[in-house]
Enzyme design. Structure first.
Site: not given
Length: 514
Positions: A288, A299, A358, A360, A362
Site C-alpha cells: 500500500k 481490516d 492487496d 487478499e 476475497r
C-alpha cells in the site's frame, strides 16, 4: 461497561449528576420536546423558561446539538445539578413519534457529552418499545471509550480521563411492562457486543495476531456456551485452504480459520456468517502507498462483526442456529509472501491467479465461503472491509449490499435500515467477469479498474453454489471512522454490521428468511 436501568420515577426522585432532555426546532429557536413529564419537571425548575434560557446561549434544537445549563435549586425540583439538552431536529407531525434513528443518535450524542460523568438520567421522548429501544441503544453505544492501551499515570493525572458515562437511568412511565424490559435487555446485549467488535478493531495489530483473535473466540465460547473450532496452519495445509494460507504465508504470525456457533434446540433455520479477518493489511508485495497503512488494523472488522453477532445470538438465546466463520490472516511482504503472478489452489479446488496481493480479502473469504456452504445453511452472509472502490461509490457511512438473489439482497438491505445502519443495494453485472479471466488459472483475483466493489462480489460469487441465498456486505466505508465522533459513532472502530446481522438472525428465528 455502562449500566442501564429503566425507571418510572420522576426527575425529582432520582439522584444523578445530569438529566438529559430533548429539544426540537421551533422557528429559529429551541422548544422542549412534548409529552415527557420528567422534562416538564426540569422546565418548571427554570420557571417554564428552559427553552428561552437555551436560546440565550445559542441553542437552536438542531439534530445532535448539545447544550448544558446548571439546574436551579428549587423545592421538589430535579436532583441533578446539570441539564443536558440534546437537539432532535424538527418535531414530528401530530400523531407520529420521532424516527428511531433520530432518538438513537440524540441519546448517543448526549452520552458522549457526559464522558467522565458517573450517573445521568435520560428523559427523552419514548412513545413505545421501539422508541425506548432506540434511546437505550443510542445511549449505550454513545457511552463507549477504548482505553485498554492508555497509560495509567496519564489517566490518573487527568480529572476527565475520557471514561464513559458509568450509569444511565432511562425514565419511562411504562418501564415496568415486560416488552419494555425485554427491549432494554436486548439493547444492553447489543451494545456490549458492538463494543466487543469495536474493541477488537481498535486493538493494535501487534496485540491481535490471528492466533490472538482465535484465542479470544475460544474464551468467549467457554463463557457463553458456544462451540468453537480453530484450524491452525497445519490443519489449513492438510485441508487445502490455499487462499487463507496464500495470504498469510508472508507473515511471521500464521493464519487461522475459526468456526464459532450458537445452536438452539428449537431452531428451524441456520444462518451462516463469514467474516474477513485480516488482522493487519500491508498490501503484501503489492504494498500500500504511504498514508494507507495507518488504519489497516481495521481490516478484520468483518470477522469482528460476525464474532460479536454469534455471541449476541447466544446471550439472547435466539431460537436459530448461527454459525460464524472467521478467516484470519496477516498480509505482509517478505521472502515467503505470495507474489503477483502466483497461482493458488483454493479449498474449492478452483485455481486463482493473484494479480494483486492487496486484493487478499476475497481470497480468504473464498475458502471460508466454500467451507461454510458444506453445512448447507439456509442463508449465507459475508461481511468484509473489502474494497476502497465501495467507499468511492457510497462514502464513509454507508455499506454496500450485493448478491445475485435480489430478494435476499433487498431483505438484508431492509434489515439494515430497520437496525439503523446505512446501506445500499448494488448490482453485480456479469460482464465484469471478463476482466478476471486468466490465461493460467480458473480466475484472477482482480479485474479492470472500474467497478472494483462489484468485481470483488462477482469473484466471491464464483465460490458460492448456484441457488444459495447469499449476500455480501462491503463495510469498507463505515467500519472505521477517522473523523470526529458524531451521534453514537466514536472515532475508530464502529462495530459496523453487528446490528444488521443480529436483526437478521432474529428474523431468521422468526421464520422470515423462508
Amino acid at each position: 461497561m455502562t449500566s442501564l436501568t429503566l425507571s418510572t420515577s420522576t426527575a425529582a426522585q432520582v439522584d444523578a449528576d445530569a438529566v438529559v432532555v430533548g429539544v426540537v426546532k421551533d422557528g429559529s429557536g429551541p422548544a422542549l420536546a412534548s409529552g415527557v413529564p420528567a422534562a416538564t419537571e426540569v422546565d418548571a425548575a427554570f420557571g417554564g423558561r428552559l427553552a428561552a434560557a437555551l436560546a440565550t446561549v445559542g441553542a437552536k434544537g438542531g439534530e445532535d446539538e448539545i447544550t448544558k445549563l446548571p439546574v436551579p435549586e428549587v423545592p421538589d425540583g430535579p436532583r441533578a445539578p446539570l441539564v443536558v439538552a440534546v437537539g432532535l431536529g424538527a418535531a414530528p407531525e401530530a400523531g407520529d413519534g420521532f424516527d428511531p434513528e433520530t432518538l438513537r443518535r440524540a441519546a448517543g450524542a448526549a452520552a458522549r457529552a457526559l464522558s467522565g460523568t458517573e450517573h445521568a438520567v435520560f428523559a427523552l421522548p419514548v412513545d413505545d418499545e421501539g422508541g425506548l429501544a432506540a434511546v437505550a441503544e443510542g445511549a449505550l453505544l454513545g457511552a463507549y471509550a477504548f482505553t485498554a492501551f492508555r497509560g495509567a499515570r496519564e489517566a490518573d493525572a487527568a480529572p476527565d480521563s475520557g471514561a464513559p458515562l458509568a450509569r444511565i437511568t432511562l425514565l419511562d412511565a411504562a418501564a415496568e411492562e415486560g416488552g419494555r424490559q425485554a427491549a432494554a435487555r436486548r439493547a444492553g446485549v447489543l451494545a456490549d457486543e458492538v463494543a466487543r467488535a469495536r474493541d477488537l478493531v481498535n486493538t493494535p495489530p501487534n496485540s491481535l495476531a490471528p492466533a490472538d483473535f482465535a484465542a479470544a473466540v475460544q474464551t468467549a465460547a467457554e463463557e457463553h456456551g458456544l462451540k468453537a473450532e480453530v484450524l491452525d496452519e497445519q490443519a489449513l495445509a492438510d485441508g487445502g485452504y490455499g487462499g487463507i494460507l496464500g495470504v498469510g504465508r508472508g507473515s511471521a504470525t500464521p493464519p487461522r480459520l475459526v468456526r464459532v456457533s450458537h445452536t438452539h434446540e428449537a431452531a428451524t433455520a441456520t444462518l451462516a456468517l463469514v467474516g474477513k479477518g485480516i488482522t493487519y493489511d500491508s498490501g503484501g508485495i503489492s504494498l500500500k502507498p504511504v498514508g494507507a497503512n495507518e488504519t489497516m488494523k481495521c481490516d478484520m472488522s468483518g470477522a469482528a462483526a460476525v464474532f460479536a453477532t454469534v455471541v449476541a445470538a447466544a446471550r439472547l438465546d435466539l431460537p436459530v442456529n448461527v454459525t460464524g466463520w472467521l478467516a484470519l490472516a496477516e498480509n505482509m511482504p517478505s521472502g515467503s509472501a505470495t507474489r503477483p503472478g502466483d497461482v493458488l489452489r483454493m479449498y474449492s479446488g478452483k485455481t486463482v491467479e493473484v494479480r494483486n496481493t492487496d486484493a487478499e480479502g476475497r481470497l480468504v473469504l473464498a475458502d471460508a465461503l466454500t467451507r461454510a456452504m458444506e453445512e448447507s445453511p439456509d442463508a449465507l452472509v459475508d461481511v468484509a472491509t473489502l474494497t476502497g472502490a465501495m467507499t468511492i461509490a457510497l462514502g464513509d457511512r454507508t455499506f454496500g449490499v450485493l448478491g445475485d438473489d435480489e430478494d435476499f439482497r433487498d431483505l438484508v438491505h431492509e434489515t439494515a435500515r430497520r437496525a439503523g445502519e446505512q446501506s445500499w443495494p448494488m448490482p453485480m453485472p456479469r460482464e465484469l467477469l471478463e476482466g478476471m479471466k486468466s490465461p493460467v488459472a480458473d480466475i484472477a483475483n482482480v479485474g479492470g479498474r472500474r467497478g472494483g466493489g462489484l468485481t470483488a462480489a462477482l469473484f466471491l460469487k464464483e465460490f458460492v453454489p448456484a441457488g444459495t441465498r447469499w449476500a455480501h456486505l462491503d463495510i469498507a466505508g463505515p467500519a472505521f471512522h477517522e473523523g470526529s465522533p458524531y451521534g453514537y459513532t466514536p472515532k475508530g472502530g464502529t462495530g459496523s454490521a453487528v446490528r444488521t446481522l443480529l436483526l437478521l438472525a432474529e428474523r431468521a428465528a422468526a421464520g422470515e428468511l423462508a
